[in-house]
Design a protein around this motif. Structure first.
Motif, PDB file in Angstrom:
ATOM      1  N   VAL A  75       0.836  -1.209   0.000  1.00 49.88           N
ATOM      2  CA  VAL A  75       0.000   0.000   0.000  1.00 49.88           C
ATOM      3  C   VAL A  75       0.865   1.251   0.000  1.00 49.88           C
ATOM      4  O   VAL A  75       0.660   2.176  -0.781  1.00 49.88           O
ATOM      5  N   ILE A  76       1.883   1.278   0.889  1.00 50.64           N
ATOM      6  CA  ILE A  76       2.704   2.473   1.031  1.00 50.64           C
ATOM      7  C   ILE A  76       3.519   2.764  -0.225  1.00 50.64           C
ATOM      8  O   ILE A  76       3.747   3.921  -0.580  1.00 50.64           O
ATOM      9  N   SER A  77       3.947   1.707  -0.929  1.00 47.91           N
ATOM     10  CA  SER A  77       4.771   1.897  -2.127  1.00 47.91           C
ATOM     11  C   SER A  77       3.951   2.077  -3.391  1.00 47.91           C
ATOM     12  O   SER A  77       4.515   2.315  -4.464  1.00 47.91           O
ATOM     13  N   ASP A  78       2.639   1.971  -3.285  1.00 46.21           N
ATOM     14  CA  ASP A  78       1.771   2.107  -4.461  1.00 46.21           C
ATOM     15  C   ASP A  78       1.501   3.590  -4.715  1.00 46.21           C
ATOM     16  O   ASP A  78       0.856   4.269  -3.921  1.00 46.21           O
ATOM     17  N   MET A 115      11.399  10.035   9.695  1.00 46.16           N
ATOM     18  CA  MET A 115      11.612  10.777   8.464  1.00 46.16           C
ATOM     19  C   MET A 115      11.898   9.846   7.288  1.00 46.16           C
ATOM     20  O   MET A 115      11.519  10.139   6.153  1.00 46.16           O
ATOM     21  N   ARG A 116      12.574   8.729   7.533  1.00 42.93           N
ATOM     22  CA  ARG A 116      12.788   7.753   6.450  1.00 42.93           C
ATOM     23  C   ARG A 116      11.450   7.230   5.951  1.00 42.93           C
ATOM     24  O   ARG A 116      11.227   7.106   4.727  1.00 42.93           O
ATOM     25  N   MET A 117      10.541   6.934   6.885  1.00 39.68           N
ATOM     26  CA  MET A 117       9.212   6.447   6.488  1.00 39.68           C
ATOM     27  C   MET A 117       8.428   7.545   5.785  1.00 39.68           C
ATOM     28  O   MET A 117       7.736   7.288   4.781  1.00 39.68           O
ATOM     29  N   SER A 118       8.517   8.780   6.284  1.00 42.98           N
ATOM     30  CA  SER A 118       7.782   9.890   5.677  1.00 42.98           C
ATOM     31  C   SER A 118       8.276  10.162   4.261  1.00 42.98           C
ATOM     32  O   SER A 118       7.488  10.455   3.351  1.00 42.98           O
ATOM     33  N   ARG A 119       9.593  10.062   4.056  1.00 42.06           N
ATOM     34  CA  ARG A 119      10.137  10.289   2.708  1.00 42.06           C
ATOM     35  C   ARG A 119       9.691   9.194   1.742  1.00 42.06           C
ATOM     36  O   ARG A 119       9.487   9.451   0.554  1.00 42.06           O
ATOM     37  N   ARG A 120       9.551   7.972   2.249  1.00 41.47           N
ATOM     38  CA  ARG A 120       9.054   6.897   1.381  1.00 41.47           C
ATOM     39  C   ARG A 120       7.630   7.176   0.948  1.00 41.47           C
ATOM     40  O   ARG A 120       7.252   6.917  -0.192  1.00 41.47           O
ATOM     41  N   ILE A 121       6.812   7.684   1.877  1.00 38.70           N
ATOM     42  CA  ILE A 121       5.420   7.977   1.553  1.00 38.70           C
ATOM     43  C   ILE A 121       5.334   9.134   0.552  1.00 38.70           C
ATOM     44  O   ILE A 121       4.515   9.128  -0.367  1.00 38.70           O
ATOM     45  N   LYS A 122       6.206  10.134   0.695  1.00 41.99           N
ATOM     46  CA  LYS A 122       6.175  11.307  -0.174  1.00 41.99           C
ATOM     47  C   LYS A 122       6.999  11.108  -1.454  1.00 41.99           C
ATOM     48  O   LYS A 122       6.950  11.936  -2.369  1.00 41.99           O
ATOM     49  N   TYR A 123       7.756  10.029  -1.516  1.00 45.36           N
ATOM     50  CA  TYR A 123       8.607   9.732  -2.675  1.00 45.36           C
ATOM     51  C   TYR A 123       9.666  10.823  -2.886  1.00 45.36           C
ATOM     52  O   TYR A 123       9.834  11.351  -3.991  1.00 45.36           O
ATOM     53  N   VAL A 124      10.373  11.167  -1.820  1.00 47.55           N
ATOM     54  CA  VAL A 124      11.504  12.085  -1.939  1.00 47.55           C
ATOM     55  C   VAL A 124      12.712  11.423  -1.283  1.00 47.55           C
ATOM     56  O   VAL A 124      12.569  10.550  -0.423  1.00 47.55           O
ATOM     57  N   THR A 125      13.898  11.830  -1.692  1.00 51.69           N
ATOM     58  CA  THR A 125      15.126  11.283  -1.135  1.00 51.69           C
ATOM     59  C   THR A 125      15.910  12.385  -0.434  1.00 51.69           C
ATOM     60  O   THR A 125      15.605  13.585  -0.561  1.00 51.69           O
ATOM     61  N   LEU A 126      16.951  11.983   0.286  1.00 51.90           N
ATOM     62  CA  LEU A 126      17.802  12.956   0.961  1.00 51.90           C
ATOM     63  C   LEU A 126      18.491  13.875  -0.047  1.00 51.90           C
ATOM     64  O   LEU A 126      18.796  15.034   0.261  1.00 51.90           O
ATOM     65  N   ARG A 127      18.736  13.382  -1.238  1.00 55.55           N
ATOM     66  CA  ARG A 127      19.413  14.183  -2.250  1.00 55.55           C
ATOM     67  C   ARG A 127      18.592  15.402  -2.662  1.00 55.55           C
ATOM     68  O   ARG A 127      19.148  16.401  -3.141  1.00 55.55           O
ATOM     69  N   GLU A 128      17.286  15.312  -2.497  1.00 54.61           N
ATOM     70  CA  GLU A 128      16.425  16.443  -2.872  1.00 54.61           C
ATOM     71  C   GLU A 128      16.424  17.533  -1.811  1.00 54.61           C
ATOM     72  O   GLU A 128      15.844  18.598  -2.021  1.00 54.61           O
ATOM     73  N   LEU A 139       2.678  16.407   4.962  1.00 59.11           N
ATOM     74  CA  LEU A 139       2.016  15.130   5.239  1.00 59.11           C
ATOM     75  C   LEU A 139       1.044  15.225   6.401  1.00 59.11           C
ATOM     76  O   LEU A 139       0.261  14.290   6.635  1.00 59.11           O
ATOM     77  N   GLY A 140       1.109  16.318   7.152  1.00 63.34           N
ATOM     78  CA  GLY A 140       0.189  16.489   8.275  1.00 63.34           C
ATOM     79  C   GLY A 140       0.522  15.612   9.466  1.00 63.34           C
ATOM     80  O   GLY A 140      -0.378  15.135  10.159  1.00 63.34           O
ATOM     81  N   VAL A 141       1.827  15.385   9.721  1.00 64.40           N
ATOM     82  CA  VAL A 141       2.245  14.540  10.840  1.00 64.40           C
ATOM     83  C   VAL A 141       3.042  15.384  11.824  1.00 64.40           C
ATOM     84  O   VAL A 141       3.853  16.223  11.444  1.00 64.40           O
ATOM     85  N   ARG A 142       2.781  15.190  13.118  1.00 67.21           N
ATOM     86  CA  ARG A 142       3.479  15.941  14.156  1.00 67.21           C
ATOM     87  C   ARG A 142       4.889  15.402  14.357  1.00 67.21           C
ATOM     88  O   ARG A 142       5.176  14.244  14.071  1.00 67.21           O
ATOM     89  N   ASP A 143       5.761  16.258  14.867  1.00 65.90           N
ATOM     90  CA  ASP A 143       7.110  15.838  15.249  1.00 65.90           C
ATOM     91  C   ASP A 143       6.993  14.724  16.272  1.00 65.90           C
ATOM     92  O   ASP A 143       6.265  14.837  17.266  1.00 65.90           O
ATOM     93  N   ILE A 144       7.709  13.631  16.049  1.00 69.77           N
ATOM     94  CA  ILE A 144       7.578  12.474  16.923  1.00 69.77           C
ATOM     95  C   ILE A 144       8.040  12.786  18.349  1.00 69.77           C
ATOM     96  O   ILE A 144       7.539  12.208  19.316  1.00 69.77           O
ATOM     97  N   ASN A 145       8.959  13.731  18.511  1.00 67.19           N
ATOM     98  CA  ASN A 145       9.387  14.105  19.857  1.00 67.19           C
ATOM     99  C   ASN A 145       8.262  14.767  20.636  1.00 67.19           C
ATOM    100  O   ASN A 145       8.140  14.582  21.851  1.00 67.19           O
ATOM    101  N   GLU A 146       7.422  15.539  19.952  1.00 67.04           N
ATOM    102  CA  GLU A 146       6.268  16.140  20.613  1.00 67.04           C
ATOM    103  C   GLU A 146       5.280  15.066  21.042  1.00 67.04           C
ATOM    104  O   GLU A 146       4.665  15.157  22.113  1.00 67.04           O
ATOM    105  N   LYS A 147       5.133  14.023  20.218  1.00 64.93           N
ATOM    106  CA  LYS A 147       4.232  12.929  20.562  1.00 64.93           C
ATOM    107  C   LYS A 147       4.757  12.166  21.774  1.00 64.93           C
ATOM    108  O   LYS A 147       3.992  11.798  22.672  1.00 64.93           O
ATOM    109  N   VAL A 148       6.080  11.925  21.804  1.00 70.19           N
ATOM    110  CA  VAL A 148       6.672  11.243  22.955  1.00 70.19           C
ATOM    111  C   VAL A 148       6.469  12.071  24.218  1.00 70.19           C
ATOM    112  O   VAL A 148       6.125  11.551  25.282  1.00 70.19           O
ATOM    113  N   ARG A 149       6.671  13.379  24.114  1.00 69.35           N
ATOM    114  CA  ARG A 149       6.467  14.256  25.264  1.00 69.35           C
ATOM    115  C   ARG A 149       5.029  14.150  25.781  1.00 69.35           C
ATOM    116  O   ARG A 149       4.794  14.067  26.982  1.00 69.35           O
TER     117      ARG A 149
END
Length: 203
Positions: A75-78, A115-128, A139-149
């Motif tokens: 699903v994620i790679s489609d 961020m690796r997972m988010s880049r896969r969903i958005k189809y962007v690489t570090l080179r960009e 993507l509408g996702v909060r910083d994971i550190n804020e979620k942990v807090r």
């Protein structure tokens, strides 16, 4: 424990010595059999280690999250799948695995995995060279550190409301006597809570 009708299986019982140095312990059962000493063990799904750190548990959580991501890779790679659906799967299935029992971790760095997972969903690489904040906003996702807090402070409130003498409350508030080693000491759970309260008095 036996007085309460419980029987301990000493063959499955493991001992961990929490120390900065490797310490051999000699603990025996009532039949004088030495209990097995280990450097790390899993208890109710939580991996603990002899150094008292959270890094082992974090690595286990990261690996479990990637395994869950691979299960959903079709699903994620489609590219034909709506991004909104992919983020829904990430937020409800993958991220909870990544943050399992994060309430009791000392703060670790989880941004790289997210961020690796988010880049896969958005189809962007570090080179960009897209900024992480821009990717999260799009993507509408909060910083994971804020979620942990958030989940850590929610758990902190639950423990503080416990009755006096409750084991979790005693463990959280205990102050171990003695001096800490020279050099920068390892951060404790309450150190992270104090830093957050300093940054944001409303926490």
């Amino acid at each position: 424990m036996e007085s309460k009708g419980l029987k301990v299986n000493t063959k499955k019982t493991e001992v961990i010595s929490r120390s900065r140095r490797d310490v051999e312990v000699d603990i025996k059962d009532k039949d004088n059999a030495r209990l097995k000493q280990v450097q790390e063990s899993k208890y109710f799904g939580v991996t603990v280690d002899a150094r008292g750190e959270s890094q082992v548990a974090i690595r286990v959580g990261v690996a479990a999250a990637w395994n869950k991501g691979r299960e959903l890779s079709d699903v994620i790679s489609d590219r034909k799948m709506p991004r909104k659906l992919k983020m829904k799967l990430y937020s409800t299935i993958i991220r909870p695995v990544l943050l399992y029992v994060a309430e009791v971790w000392t703060m670790g760095i989880l941004e790289a995995t997210e961020m690796r997972m988010s880049r896969r969903i958005k189809y962007v690489t570090l080179r960009e060279r897209e900024r992480s904040t821009d990717i999260r906003r799009e993507l509408g996702v909060r910083d994971i550190n804020e979620k942990v807090r958030e989940i850590r402070m929610r758990w902190y409130g639950h423990v503080k409301r416990r009755e006096e003498g409750h084991p979790a409350k005693v463990a959280m508030e205990i102050i171990v006597p003695g001096r800490r080693p020279r050099g920068r000491p390892k951060q404790r759970w309450r150190d992270g809570k104090r830093d957050w309260e300093t940054e944001d008095p409303g926490c």
